[in-house]
Write a protein that holds these residues in place. Sequence first.
Motif, PDB file in Angstrom:
ATOM      1  N   ASP A   1       0.933  -1.278  -0.009  1.00  0.00           N
ATOM      2  CA  ASP A   1       0.182   0.056  -0.121  1.00  0.00           C
ATOM      3  C   ASP A   1       0.936   1.221   0.055  1.00  0.00           C
ATOM      4  O   ASP A   1       1.483   1.482   0.836  1.00  0.00           O
ATOM      5  N   PHE A   2       1.297   1.958  -1.159  1.00  0.00           N
ATOM      6  CA  PHE A   2       2.158   2.635  -1.293  1.00  0.00           C
ATOM      7  C   PHE A   2       1.564   4.261  -0.659  1.00  0.00           C
ATOM      8  O   PHE A   2       2.308   5.092  -0.830  1.00  0.00           O
ATOM      9  N   ARG A   3       0.255   4.373  -0.228  1.00  0.00           N
ATOM     10  CA  ARG A   3      -0.243   5.506   0.410  1.00  0.00           C
ATOM     11  C   ARG A   3       0.028   5.681   1.673  1.00  0.00           C
ATOM     12  O   ARG A   3      -0.033   6.687   2.729  1.00  0.00           O
ATOM     13  N   ASN A   4       0.616   4.355   2.371  1.00  0.00           N
ATOM     14  CA  ASN A   4       0.845   4.353   3.870  1.00  0.00           C
ATOM     15  C   ASN A   4       2.422   4.572   3.851  1.00  0.00           C
ATOM     16  O   ASN A   4       3.385   4.071   3.403  1.00  0.00           O
TER      17      ASN A   4
ATOM     18  N   ASP B   1     -14.339 -14.900   5.549  1.00  0.00           N
ATOM     19  CA  ASP B   1     -15.085 -14.662   4.161  1.00  0.00           C
ATOM     20  C   ASP B   1     -14.695 -15.688   3.163  1.00  0.00           C
ATOM     21  O   ASP B   1     -13.349 -16.224   3.422  1.00  0.00           O
ATOM     22  N   THR B   2     -15.515 -15.819   2.305  1.00  0.00           N
ATOM     23  CA  THR B   2     -15.180 -17.131   1.301  1.00  0.00           C
ATOM     24  C   THR B   2     -13.733 -16.923   0.571  1.00  0.00           C
ATOM     25  O   THR B   2     -13.069 -17.613   0.299  1.00  0.00           O
ATOM     26  N   GLU B   3     -13.568 -15.579   0.165  1.00  0.00           N
ATOM     27  CA  GLU B   3     -12.301 -15.390  -0.501  1.00  0.00           C
ATOM     28  C   GLU B   3     -11.036 -15.796   0.220  1.00  0.00           C
ATOM     29  O   GLU B   3      -9.942 -16.313  -0.250  1.00  0.00           O
ATOM     30  N   PHE B   4     -10.979 -15.243   1.590  1.00  0.00           N
ATOM     31  CA  PHE B   4      -9.944 -15.609   2.324  1.00  0.00           C
ATOM     32  C   PHE B   4      -9.450 -16.840   2.505  1.00  0.00           C
ATOM     33  O   PHE B   4      -8.511 -17.366   2.506  1.00  0.00           O
ATOM     34  N   VAL B   5     -10.726 -17.680   2.796  1.00  0.00           N
ATOM     35  CA  VAL B   5     -11.081 -19.055   2.834  1.00  0.00           C
ATOM     36  C   VAL B   5     -10.300 -19.770   1.529  1.00  0.00           C
ATOM     37  O   VAL B   5      -9.349 -20.798   1.728  1.00  0.00           O
ATOM     38  N   ASN B   6     -10.540 -19.394   0.599  1.00  0.00           N
ATOM     39  CA  ASN B   6     -10.149 -20.128  -0.666  1.00  0.00           C
ATOM     40  C   ASN B   6      -8.491 -19.555  -0.924  1.00  0.00           C
ATOM     41  O   ASN B   6      -7.854 -20.626  -1.394  1.00  0.00           O
ATOM     42  N   ARG B   7      -8.066 -18.470  -0.630  1.00  0.00           N
ATOM     43  CA  ARG B   7      -6.812 -17.974  -0.778  1.00  0.00           C
ATOM     44  C   ARG B   7      -5.917 -18.949   0.288  1.00  0.00           C
ATOM     45  O   ARG B   7      -4.839 -19.480   0.020  1.00  0.00           O
TER      46      ARG B   7
ATOM     47  N   MET C   1      -0.268 -15.064   3.097  1.00  0.00           N
ATOM     48  CA  MET C   1      -0.771 -14.384   1.544  1.00  0.00           C
ATOM     49  C   MET C   1      -0.772 -12.638   1.642  1.00  0.00           C
ATOM     50  O   MET C   1      -0.727 -12.102   2.794  1.00  0.00           O
ATOM     51  N   GLY C   2      -1.170 -12.208   0.511  1.00  0.00           N
ATOM     52  CA  GLY C   2      -1.051 -10.787   0.300  1.00  0.00           C
ATOM     53  C   GLY C   2      -2.071 -10.148   1.327  1.00  0.00           C
ATOM     54  O   GLY C   2      -3.389 -10.553   1.301  1.00  0.00           O
ATOM     55  N   GLY C   3      -1.780  -9.031   2.003  1.00  0.00           N
ATOM     56  CA  GLY C   3      -2.694  -8.233   2.948  1.00  0.00           C
ATOM     57  C   GLY C   3      -2.809  -8.796   4.349  1.00  0.00           C
ATOM     58  O   GLY C   3      -3.301  -8.121   5.116  1.00  0.00           O
TER      59      GLY C   3
ATOM     60  N   TYR D   1       1.174 -10.675  10.553  1.00  0.00           N
ATOM     61  CA  TYR D   1       0.720 -11.674  11.643  1.00  0.00           C
ATOM     62  C   TYR D   1      -0.454 -11.784  12.099  1.00  0.00           C
ATOM     63  O   TYR D   1      -1.068 -12.373  12.758  1.00  0.00           O
ATOM     64  N   ARG D   2      -0.972 -10.496  11.689  1.00  0.00           N
ATOM     65  CA  ARG D   2      -2.589 -10.348  12.224  1.00  0.00           C
ATOM     66  C   ARG D   2      -3.431 -10.888  11.355  1.00  0.00           C
ATOM     67  O   ARG D   2      -3.240 -10.687  10.099  1.00  0.00           O
ATOM     68  N   MET D   3      -4.534 -11.777  11.670  1.00  0.00           N
ATOM     69  CA  MET D   3      -5.412 -12.465  10.899  1.00  0.00           C
ATOM     70  C   MET D   3      -6.728 -11.665  11.075  1.00  0.00           C
ATOM     71  O   MET D   3      -6.649 -10.529  11.664  1.00  0.00           O
ATOM     72  N   PRO D   4      -7.892 -12.099  10.201  1.00  0.00           N
ATOM     73  CA  PRO D   4      -8.912 -11.243  10.072  1.00  0.00           C
ATOM     74  C   PRO D   4      -9.726 -10.916  11.329  1.00  0.00           C
ATOM     75  O   PRO D   4     -10.383 -10.018  11.381  1.00  0.00           O
ATOM     76  N   VAL D   5      -9.682 -11.964  12.062  1.00  0.00           N
ATOM     77  CA  VAL D   5     -10.321 -11.783  13.462  1.00  0.00           C
ATOM     78  C   VAL D   5      -9.530 -11.240  14.397  1.00  0.00           C
ATOM     79  O   VAL D   5      -8.345 -11.757  14.770  1.00  0.00           O
TER      80      VAL D   5
END
Length: 529
Positions: A147-150, A313-319, A481-483, A487-491
Amino acid sequence: MNAAPHGKYDVAIVGGGHNGLVAAAVLAGNGLKVIVLEAADALGGAARSYEFHPGYRVAGCAQTVSLLRPEIVSALKLTEHGLRYAVTDLPTVALTGGGNHLSLNDMTALAKVSAADARALPDFRRRIIRYAGALAPALLRQPPRMDFRNRANLRELGRLGLRIRLLGRRDMRELLRIIGMNAYDLVSDEFENETVKAAIALDAVMGNHMGPRSPNSVYTYLYRMAGNIDGQAAAVALPAGGIGAAIVAIASAARRAGAEIRTGSPVARVLVKDERVAGLIFEDGSELAVNTVLSNADPKTSLLKLLGTEHLDTEFVNRTRHFRDRGTTAKLHLALDGLPDSLSALPQRGQARLVIAPGLDALERAFDACKYHGVADALPMEIVVPTLADTTLAPSGKHVLSANVQYVPYALADGDWGRARDRLRDRLIAAIDTQLPDTKARVIAAEFLTPPDIEANFRLGGGHWHQGEIQLDQVWSMRPMGGFAQYRMPVPGFYLCGAGTHPGGGITGAPGWNAAQAVMADLKSAQQR
């Protein structure tokens, strides 16, 4: 299973492998109340020490230490906790058959085979160590998001760019040229002797699902060469007391810092309430309330089983499901009733890293067979006899031989491992005996672990040493995976701290260290809000 722990904890760490223990030591040392929960009866994960035959001790997968970060050794004062090295820099000897073995650390001997390679190898090694050294500081830093804005991300990218720029124009261009290359082309450009080329190429692919011609295999070689043991860059060491002694030292540091460590405590699920972590559920149904959980398990186990797909979410599970983590490296342990004469005749009496790599094209053919779930006739191996340096690992006068065996597929095309496991074990012993005569006659017990065995014995999903492929699309800001490479996960409250995160596998301690820094930053930020 032990009784469920009671009391208020700030952080719970699932898994007592070395990265989880490093994270525990860092977090407890910063005043947090930490508990480590290990399912097995011993700490160390895939590096834990055990007897595979009465009196003969080995570590499950790891057989040398090369990547344990010196910054972690210093910060945790691991030498005060007993970390010592029986050997700090094992030489490499390529076994070539007929007793004409080649030491890659003896340029005088190499010159008799190839004067050009004897001149080229020291310079090549210096350059590779220099390039790896430019990348090494990033191993102990949180990778940036793309993220080049950060501004923080831009600063981290700038740090890496500056380190590469400081190599100088010539070396910077060369590093950028080779980092995505395949090892086959690199060593073919540099050397003429097939044994030298194959031994270096094996270092580049060992532990990963790639052949010498696979793109990015030079990157994995640079990663392997990024270590520093007692001030020696790219050294390969044997801890006194075996690999397990390094685990004991890290656990001791964690306990001194105030962490509580429980073995025999398998965790079944992460408890989630109001869309954030609220605790852990053990396999016996008991619960532990805690708001911050670090998982040292592999990404798929951590996210799909412990956390659960219902919270993602479904996309995260697939990745997550597409994260490549099928192991292709097996482990062979031999208990020997004495030292084979052929070992005694080697440089340093065999106190070396012994490599069986029959040639670049043979390595590639072995990988081709593995890709299609087959086993080649000749498999490359990396062999050590740790008892030559540390007699505590076997009865007096006896020895342990351990081998990493590359290109053993997770699944076989023509059936399961069943009897095939024993047939391959016997083939490997015979192959070693061809190179080191009298070894087979000395064998009194053998343990052979295929990738599925490694998965089952060490709760290591896919049986992959590194908890996932170390390739350019699965490292740094893309690991796992990207994003979600920080080390921090979605939950909220759930973190990964194992080798499936940056920078990857090997006994480094870096994923645990970096994850602990992320936790402390988040807790500090929460306190300031």
